[in-house]
Design a protein around this motif. Structure first.
Motif, PDB file in Angstrom:
ATOM      1  N   ASN A 192       8.104 -65.262  12.649  1.00 31.83           N
ATOM      2  CA  ASN A 192       9.543 -65.243  12.345  1.00 31.83           C
ATOM      3  C   ASN A 192      10.300 -65.747  13.579  1.00 31.83           C
ATOM      4  OD1 ASN A 192      11.966 -62.585  12.339  1.00 31.83           O
ATOM      5  ND2 ASN A 192      12.178 -64.551  11.340  1.00 31.83           N
ATOM      6  N   THR A 193      10.806 -66.947  13.454  1.00 29.27           N
ATOM      7  CA  THR A 193      11.469 -67.567  14.603  1.00 29.27           C
ATOM      8  C   THR A 193      12.977 -67.443  14.530  1.00 29.27           C
ATOM      9  OG1 THR A 193      11.185 -69.582  13.325  1.00 29.27           O
ATOM     10  CG2 THR A 193       9.719 -69.259  15.216  1.00 29.27           C
ATOM     11  N   ASN A 194      13.520 -67.479  13.347  1.00 33.23           N
ATOM     12  CA  ASN A 194      14.985 -67.379  13.224  1.00 33.23           C
ATOM     13  C   ASN A 194      15.359 -66.879  11.848  1.00 33.23           C
ATOM     14  OD1 ASN A 194      15.902 -69.794  11.363  1.00 33.23           O
ATOM     15  ND2 ASN A 194      14.266 -70.570  12.678  1.00 33.23           N
ATOM     16  N   ASN A 195      16.556 -66.375  11.751  1.00 35.21           N
ATOM     17  CA  ASN A 195      17.098 -65.918  10.470  1.00 35.21           C
ATOM     18  C   ASN A 195      18.360 -66.704  10.165  1.00 35.21           C
ATOM     19  OD1 ASN A 195      15.073 -64.038  10.345  1.00 35.21           O
ATOM     20  ND2 ASN A 195      16.355 -62.336  11.030  1.00 35.21           N
ATOM     21  N   ILE A 249      15.173 -64.831   5.991  1.00 34.76           N
ATOM     22  CA  ILE A 249      14.251 -64.627   7.108  1.00 34.76           C
ATOM     23  C   ILE A 249      13.263 -65.789   7.106  1.00 34.76           C
ATOM     24  CG2 ILE A 249      12.611 -63.031   8.159  1.00 34.76           C
ATOM     25  CD1 ILE A 249      13.893 -60.771   6.612  1.00 34.76           C
ATOM     26  N   TYR A 261       9.022 -56.679   2.809  1.00 31.92           N
ATOM     27  CA  TYR A 261       8.651 -56.958   4.199  1.00 31.92           C
ATOM     28  C   TYR A 261       7.128 -57.000   4.362  1.00 31.92           C
ATOM     29  CZ  TYR A 261      13.575 -56.000   5.214  1.00 31.92           C
ATOM     30  OH  TYR A 261      14.944 -56.039   5.238  1.00 31.92           O
TER      31      TYR A 261
HETATM   32  C1  LIG Z   1      15.187 -61.379  11.085  1.00 29.54           C
HETATM   33  O1  LIG Z   1      15.551 -60.293  10.231  1.00 29.54           O
HETATM   34  C2  LIG Z   1      14.555 -59.253  10.190  1.00 29.54           C
HETATM   35  C3  LIG Z   1      14.975 -58.246   9.123  1.00 29.54           C
HETATM   36  O2  LIG Z   1      16.256 -57.820   9.325  1.00 29.54           O
HETATM   37  C4  LIG Z   1      14.409 -58.642  11.569  1.00 29.54           C
HETATM   38  O3  LIG Z   1      13.438 -57.630  11.542  1.00 29.54           O
HETATM   39  C5  LIG Z   1      14.008 -59.730  12.551  1.00 29.54           C
HETATM   40  O4  LIG Z   1      13.949 -59.219  13.859  1.00 29.54           O
HETATM   41  C6  LIG Z   1      14.981 -60.904  12.518  1.00 29.54           C
HETATM   42  N1  LIG Z   1      14.448 -62.001  13.300  1.00 29.54           N
HETATM   43  C7  LIG Z   1      15.152 -62.648  14.223  1.00 29.54           C
HETATM   44  C8  LIG Z   1      14.459 -63.792  14.903  1.00 29.54           C
HETATM   45  O5  LIG Z   1      16.298 -62.358  14.519  1.00 29.54           O
END
Ligand SMILES: *[C@@H]1O[C@H](CO)[C@@H](O)[C@H](O)[C@H]1NC(C)=O
Ligand SMILES: *[C@@H]1O[C@H](CO)[C@@H](O)[C@H](O)[C@H]1NC(C)=O
Ligand SMILES: *[C@@H]1O[C@H](CO)[C@@H](O)[C@H](O)[C@H]1NC(C)=O
Length: 370
Positions: free
Chosen positions: A320-323, A336, A306
């Motif tokens: 970080n926009t989406n996972n 991520i 991380y």
């Molecule tokens: C993506 O995953 C990370 C690690 O679990 C988390 O911290 C983050 O909030 C997530 N981002 C979104 C956009 O959901």
């Protein structure tokens, strides 16, 4: 050389009969140091190249039990094809097998260069630098991956640098490697790239670096110190650029200084400042990064993954926009994405320990090579 470094080298050289301290290495291929652990800890095999003294009950024997000894694995237990040819710049590098190259250029830390040139090399080939883990070697890393098969079908060249210092760990704490144009393992690796670019008419816009464990730490060092050289990097279970800055102990994840590997945290901007200060005044393009880490990694904690994402997101100016998920990465990995995911992406694997196995298709797709 700082006296503390000389002392630890002397200690390591005479260490066979000594007991290893908690968190120290106690076995693995190529390891010549202590194989028994200090009282209250015991030797746990992490992989063929690395066993570690873990405290408390982690090896089932009880925290206050007697020191334990590991079985030393020898290199002979691994099937290898021995390379005998050593090519020099004036003689051709034989294709289709791993070859050692000597006299490749400036090499202040005396590291070794191995190369895999496919029989059908592309006109203007891409180059991937593949950095082995601690205790590993060029031959071991070459044999542990399918990268050379992809080179056969896609025509790119793979350079496998090798270090035999610090239990075959890269000098990721060395200010010389953490500085553009400094002197360290990084310099030798850049020389190997320069040699390959000129010898094979390589494509300087398609130079990549990847590595596992110590090799992943060095991948971060390379893209941080030489943003002008690399298009992208892939780090399997590494740490952020400069995570080991200021550590005078040998730069192994299992040295006595565990501050970094146990999850040293900085803000994204603090991490980015280390990168910018490595090459002041540089305003060109920055390498794209793929960060892969196991969530069950106790040796180099998941937080280290991380922290890399924090660092490169600040350097690249992405959020970080989406996972999501990626079937090719395996269902245990979550993905991520930063921005659209084409410049910075993380994969974290549920139940995956040290180190996360390299996934060639996912990496080569990110690199844009397949
Ligand atoms: C993506 O995953 C990370 C690690 O679990 C988390 O911290 C983050 O909030 C997530 N981002 C979104 C956009 O959901
Ligand atoms: C590699 O090549 C670049 C570009 O020609 C040059 O500036 C640099 O000094 C070379 N580095 C080494 C270590 O040979
Ligand atoms: C241990 O390493 C950290 C960086 O990872 C560094 O800040 C600290 O000074 C080091 N401590 C010692 C005693 O070397």
């Amino acid at each position: 050389m700082p006296s503390s470094l000389m002392l630890s080298l002397a200690f390591w050289a005479s260490g066979a009969l000594a007991q290893q301290s908690v968190w120290g290495q106690c076995g693995g291929i190529g390891w010549n140091g202590p194989t028994s652990c200090a009282s209250g800890s015991c030797c746990v095999t992490q992989n063929p190249w690395y066993s570690q003294c873990l405290p408390g009950n982690s090896c089932g024997g009880g925290g206050s039990g007697p020191a334990s000894t590991s079985t030393r694995t020898t290199a002979a237990q691994i099937t290898t094809t021995t390379t005998t040819t050593v090519a020099t710049p004036s003689s051709p590098v034989p294709a289709g097998s791993l070859q050692q190259v000597s006299n490749f250029g400036t090499n202040p830390t005396s590291i070794q260069m191995f190369i895999y040139v496919p029989v059908k090399v592309a006109q203007n080939p891409a180059i991937i630098v593949a950095l082995h883990p601690c205790g590993g070697s060029a031959q071991q890393f070459y044999g542990s991956m399918k990268l050379s098969s992809y080179a056969d079908s896609n025509g790119f060249i793979v350079i496998y640098p090798q270090t035999t210092q610090y239990s075959n760990c890269w000098d990721v704490n060395n200010p010389g490697s953490l500085t553009h144009g400094g002197s360290g393992d990084a310099t030798g690796i850049i020389s190997m790239i320069n040699f390959t670019l000129s010898k094979f008419n390589g494509n300087k816009d398609k130079v990549f670096v990847m590595g596992a464990s110590s090799g992943a730490m060095m991948t971060n060092v390379m893209v941080g110190s030489y943003p002008d050289v690399f298009e992208a990097g892939a780090s399997y279970s590494g740490v952020a650029f400069a995570c080991l800055a200021g550590s005078t102990t040998p730069p192994t994840p299992m040295g006595s200084n565990q501050t970094c590997a146990q999850g040293l945290q900085h803000t994204p901007e603090q991490w980015a400042a280390y990168v910018r200060n490595a090459y002041p005044g540089y305003s060109g393009k920055r390498p794209r990064m793929q960060v892969i880490h196991g969530l069950a990694d106790t040796l180099v904690r998941p937080q280290c993954g991380y922290e890399q994402l924090k660092q490169w997101s600040a350097v690249l100016g992405l959020t970080n926009t989406n996972n999501g998920t990626n079937p090719a990465a395996g269902s245990q990995y979550n993905q991520i994405n930063y921005g659209d995911g084409s410049k910075l992406v993380g994969y974290f694997g549920q139940g995956v320990g040290h180190y996360a196995p390299p996934n060639e298709p996912v990496m080569l797709k990110f690199f844009g090579l397949i």
